[in-house]
Scaffold this active site. Structure first.
Site, short mmCIF file in Angstrom:
data_model
loop_
_atom_site.label_atom_id
_atom_site.label_comp_id
_atom_site.label_asym_id
_atom_site.label_seq_id
_atom_site.Cartn_x
_atom_site.Cartn_y
_atom_site.Cartn_z
N TYR A 99 0.84 -1.20 0.00
CA TYR A 99 0.00 0.00 0.00
C TYR A 99 0.88 1.26 0.00
CZ TYR A 99 -3.48 3.33 1.65
OH TYR A 99 -4.32 4.41 1.79
N ASP A 181 -0.34 -7.51 6.47
CA ASP A 181 -1.49 -6.62 6.28
C ASP A 181 -2.58 -7.46 5.60
OD1 ASP A 181 -3.39 -4.87 5.21
OD2 ASP A 181 -1.94 -3.24 4.97
C1 LIG Z 1 -6.28 1.55 3.03
C2 LIG Z 1 -5.15 0.66 3.37
C3 LIG Z 1 -4.23 0.99 4.37
C4 LIG Z 1 -4.31 2.29 5.13
O1 LIG Z 1 -5.44 2.34 5.93
P1 LIG Z 1 -6.16 3.73 6.34
O2 LIG Z 1 -7.31 3.26 7.12
O3 LIG Z 1 -6.50 4.43 5.08
O4 LIG Z 1 -5.15 4.49 7.13
C5 LIG Z 1 -3.22 0.09 4.64
N1 LIG Z 1 -3.09 -1.07 3.96
C6 LIG Z 1 -3.95 -1.40 2.97
C7 LIG Z 1 -3.75 -2.69 2.24
C8 LIG Z 1 -5.00 -0.55 2.63
O5 LIG Z 1 -5.83 -0.88 1.64
#
Ligand SMILES: *Cc1c(COP(=O)(O)O)cnc(C)c1O
Length: 411
Positions: A99, A181
């Site tokens: 990301y 993630d």
């Molecule tokens: C959107 C996203 C983030 C960041 O999250 P926020 O809630 O926008 O701070 C991190 N990792 C992934 C894979 C995302 O899609």
């Protein structure tokens, strides 16, 4: 023990308000009274903890099969807290195509504080092993094992699959932890802690909350020591999720399975439609019909509901995107409404063009985050937008010889 879909709805008892309410109350209090100066109450100050946040934190810990959860004001606040457990000189191996906000957090923030960040393609296990062991590291870091491997299960926007078991195995072989993630996947489709990961992170803004109404981040660990370090970062950095928002995420999670089932059904139908459309050059979606074996061999129960495709050369993807009516032209993903965007202009514009092209994010690539609407309406929306894009294409090339025309089409 109840099954996952039941846990989503009532995994935790709601038993502290003596009213019979079926939902936990929202505690809008930043401070909590002590009974006397000599006693330490369970709750004293809301940043350090409060019952509403604790409910959500226990909920996600249960669903991700961890021991402790943490809620933050955004996905990036969660990632910031997790990365804050490291120290100057620690080396972290980061998967490619993470990301953009996380990429920037690593390179423009943590590198300034002395964390060494090294990018490696996490599907190349040999290169990954060499990077984690320190064998391929340069300078002082040579031979010095990394402290962590950080990656996403499904990459964005090309939806390549990273195998958690394999990557966590390589990390552990050299004493590093694996940080995953899991935003694009959710615990409904995979629980990375069961596959060997040590820390799971979510942008709960996406599928978990599910209604594009809240920014939130969640972290789950299974190890007490890591839990203490993440809690310290959460409480000291203070990027916590407010009680009302904790409740929005809690409620969103209750319908995760229903939403994801429909979103995946729609994404499968749309991907099949796109594969056959003459204006579409390629489709990227791990849940494509016929790919069940690849999904299962990577421990995934489904492909999620984000997909991307490229239009054929000569067709302007903006003509497709600007003429959609049901899909909203917007970044983000995972919510009930379908969204469409152009990565090169909207989510990945910060990446230099050459870098973008190298990783396959072309100027013709369109990303769809599929919602829960009727799939036929979504397909028809795409169809009429493709028709307009084709008309515009013909207008742009009016008067050209059939030969030039053919050159464009078959370029
Ligand atoms: C959107 C996203 C983030 C960041 O999250 P926020 O809630 O926008 O701070 C991190 N990792 C992934 C894979 C995302 O899609």
């Amino acid at each position: 023990m109840t099954r996952f879909n039941t846990q989503l709805v009532h995994g935790l008892p709601v038993n502290d308000n003596n009213t019979g309410a079926v939902n936990p109350p929202i505690y809008n209090s930043s401070t909590y009274a002590f009974e006397s100066v000599g006693t330490m109450p369970r709750w004293d100050y809301a940043r350090s903890g409060n019952p509403t946040r604790e409910f959500l934190e226990k909920q996600i810990a249960q669903l991700e099969h961890g021991t402790r959860g943490f809620a933050f004001g955004s996905g990036l606040a969660a990632i910031h807290a997790v990365l804050s457990i490291f120290q100057p000189g620690d080396r972290i191996i980061v998967g490619k195509n993470i990301y953009g906000g996380t990429y920037s957090l690593f390179h423009e923030y943590f590198e300034r504080w002395g964390v060494i960040v090294e990018e490696v393609g996490t599907t190349d296990y040999k290169a990954l092993d060499a990077a984690v062991s320190g064998e391929s590291a340069k300078g002082n870091a040579h031979g010095c094992p990394a402290k962590a491997v950080y990656f996403e299960v499904l990459t964005n926007p090309l939806l390549q699959v990273n195998n958690v078991t394999a990557i966590a195995g390589i990390a552990h072989r050299h004493g590093a932890i694996a940080i995953v993630d899991n935003t694009f996947v959710t615990p409904y489709l995979q629980q990375p802690l069961d596959q060997g990961a040590d820390i799971v992170i979510h942008s709960a803004t996406k599928y978990l909350a599910g209604h594009s109404e809240v920014n939130a981040g969640l972290v789950v660990v299974k190890d007490d020591e890591l839990g203490k370090r993440v809690y310290f970062a959460q409480n000291r950095l203070g990027g916590v999720l407010a009680p009302n928002e904790c409740d929005s995420v809690r409620r969103g999670i209750q319908t995760l399975a229903l939403r994801m089932d429909r979103q995946q059904e729609n994404a499968r139908a749309i991907s099949s439609y796109l594969l056959l459309h003459p204006l579409v050059k390629s489709v990227h979606y791990p849940g494509l019909p016929g790919h069940e074996y690849e999904l299962a061999s990577n421990g995934l129960k489904g492909g999620g509901a984000v997909l991307s495709f490229e239009v054929v050369p000569g067709v302007d993807p903006a003509d497709v995107l600007d003429n959609l009516h049901i899909f909203r032209l917007a970044v983000s993903l995972g919510a009930v409404e379908s969204l469409a965007e152009l990565p090169c202009r909207m989510t990945h514009f910060e990446l230099p063009r050459e870098e973008r092209l190298k990783v396959g994010i072309t100027d013709e690539l369109v990303r769809l985050a599929v919602g829960i609407e009727d799939k036929q309406d979504l397909i028809e929306d795409l169809g009429q937008a493709f028709d307009i894009a084709y008309e515009n294409y013909l207008k742009r090339h009016a008067g050209e010889s059939l030969f030039t025309f053919a050159q464009h089409v078959y370029a």
